[in-house]
Design a protein around this motif. Sequence first.
Motif, mmCIF file in Angstrom:
data_model
loop_
_atom_site.group_PDB
_atom_site.id
_atom_site.type_symbol
_atom_site.label_atom_id
_atom_site.label_comp_id
_atom_site.label_asym_id
_atom_site.label_seq_id
_atom_site.Cartn_x
_atom_site.Cartn_y
_atom_site.Cartn_z
ATOM 1 N N SER A 52 26.095 10.857 17.800
ATOM 2 C CA SER A 52 25.000 11.320 18.640
ATOM 3 C C SER A 52 23.798 11.696 17.780
ATOM 4 O O SER A 52 23.870 11.761 16.549
ATOM 5 N N LYS A 53 22.681 11.995 18.423
ATOM 6 C CA LYS A 53 21.380 12.005 17.748
ATOM 7 C C LYS A 53 21.196 13.090 16.694
ATOM 8 O O LYS A 53 20.325 12.951 15.829
ATOM 9 N N PHE A 54 21.962 14.166 16.730
ATOM 10 C CA PHE A 54 21.761 15.232 15.757
ATOM 11 C C PHE A 54 22.615 15.070 14.506
ATOM 12 O O PHE A 54 22.716 15.997 13.699
ATOM 13 N N ALA A 55 23.245 13.900 14.332
ATOM 14 C CA ALA A 55 23.964 13.639 13.080
ATOM 15 C C ALA A 55 22.983 13.704 11.913
ATOM 16 O O ALA A 55 21.865 13.184 11.994
ATOM 17 N N THR A 56 23.394 14.356 10.838
ATOM 18 C CA THR A 56 22.503 14.591 9.703
ATOM 19 C C THR A 56 22.111 13.281 9.031
ATOM 20 O O THR A 56 22.962 12.445 8.722
ATOM 21 N N LYS A 57 20.808 13.117 8.811
ATOM 22 C CA LYS A 57 20.274 11.956 8.106
ATOM 23 C C LYS A 57 19.173 12.435 7.167
ATOM 24 O O LYS A 57 18.343 13.256 7.547
ATOM 25 N N SER A 58 19.197 11.917 5.958
ATOM 26 C CA SER A 58 18.160 12.229 4.982
ATOM 27 C C SER A 58 17.908 11.001 4.127
ATOM 28 O O SER A 58 18.560 9.966 4.306
ATOM 29 N N GLU A 60 18.705 10.724 1.140
ATOM 30 C CA GLU A 60 19.832 10.566 0.224
ATOM 31 C C GLU A 60 21.131 10.176 0.935
ATOM 32 O O GLU A 60 21.917 9.367 0.421
ATOM 33 N N GLU A 61 21.368 10.738 2.119
ATOM 34 C CA GLU A 61 22.657 10.543 2.775
ATOM 35 C C GLU A 61 22.486 10.400 4.284
ATOM 36 O O GLU A 61 21.569 10.966 4.873
ATOM 37 N N THR A 62 23.408 9.639 4.864
ATOM 38 C CA THR A 62 23.475 9.491 6.318
ATOM 39 C C THR A 62 24.898 9.770 6.769
ATOM 40 O O THR A 62 25.854 9.221 6.219
ATOM 41 N N PHE A 63 25.023 10.638 7.763
ATOM 42 C CA PHE A 63 26.333 10.991 8.304
ATOM 43 C C PHE A 63 26.438 10.478 9.748
ATOM 44 O O PHE A 63 25.413 10.297 10.417
ATOM 45 N N PRO A 64 27.705 10.236 10.161
ATOM 46 C CA PRO A 64 28.982 10.454 9.481
ATOM 47 C C PRO A 64 29.306 9.325 8.499
ATOM 48 O O PRO A 64 28.746 8.233 8.588
ATOM 49 N N LYS A 65 30.233 9.619 7.593
ATOM 50 C CA LYS A 65 30.693 8.643 6.607
ATOM 51 C C LYS A 65 32.160 8.313 6.874
ATOM 52 O O LYS A 65 32.923 9.160 7.343
ATOM 53 N N LEU A 89 42.356 6.684 7.838
ATOM 54 C CA LEU A 89 40.920 6.559 8.013
ATOM 55 C C LEU A 89 40.305 7.957 7.968
ATOM 56 O O LEU A 89 40.660 8.827 8.768
ATOM 57 N N GLY A 90 39.396 8.164 7.014
ATOM 58 C CA GLY A 90 38.754 9.456 6.847
ATOM 59 C C GLY A 90 37.337 9.476 7.389
ATOM 60 O O GLY A 90 36.599 8.496 7.261
ATOM 61 N N ILE A 91 36.978 10.586 8.012
ATOM 62 C CA ILE A 91 35.639 10.779 8.576
ATOM 63 C C ILE A 91 35.041 12.046 7.979
ATOM 64 O O ILE A 91 35.651 13.118 8.043
ATOM 65 N N TRP A 92 33.868 11.917 7.386
ATOM 66 C CA TRP A 92 33.130 13.061 6.864
ATOM 67 C C TRP A 92 31.901 13.236 7.744
ATOM 68 O O TRP A 92 31.044 12.351 7.820
ATOM 69 N N GLY A 93 31.830 14.354 8.445
ATOM 70 C CA GLY A 93 30.771 14.541 9.418
ATOM 71 C C GLY A 93 29.894 15.747 9.152
ATOM 72 O O GLY A 93 30.327 16.754 8.589
#
Length: 246
Positions: A52-58, A60-65, A89-93
Amino acid sequence: MKHGSFRVACLIFLACIAAVSAFGDEKTIVLESIVLESFDGDSDYDWRLDASKFATKSDEETFPKLAYVPAWPTAVFGNNRDGKDLKSLGIWGRFDRRGYNWIDVYPVAKDGGDDAAAAEIPIPGRVQIMDVWVWGSNFDYYIEAYVRDYQGVVHTIDMGSIAHEGWKNLRIPIPNNIPQAKRLLPRLESLSFVKFRIWTRPTERVDNFYIYLDQFKILTDIFETMFDGDALTDPEFIQDSWGSGN
């Protein structure tokens, strides 16, 4: 008079046998446990994430991974791999704000590249139970499974909370209101798996978390009543006989 009574009794007896046979045939089940996805990298699918739209993005990095990591539930495989290359399967959020944020975990065709379109996993038989192993770190989140029926309708199945520590098997019966058969031939109309969706709750922190999935399985009834001419309902036979217009 006696002969007539005997004949009536025989007819009643035969009718009872027919009724019992028909009832028993309808109730016959052959249950089989099938792994739809092991997450070991040996299936026909790769997996992708959306959020959803509030997933962290910068910059340097984009989440989720997403990553396939060497981890598994000890309750299933024990401590010894026995030479198997086991993974989960791993999810980093991360999200920028609390709320009902979500992460979708969905399959795509294997080796389809970065632009691979979403695929759906066919579910054989009439599925009775669906289960998946989930590693959680006690965040107050929950997970849903989405399946599509033969009419194209997508159904949401609540798999339950993942507010637990470590690996836990989430096991849920398939609701009866999800159709898996019809009156007309062929009766069986199997489901397809669309995706998992992980939800966060507004009262829980969302700034950094990890979730792992493993051993996505079903318990399904693979029995189908045989009848004279049942081969005529086979999709391959129909395709070969009538072509692509079906």
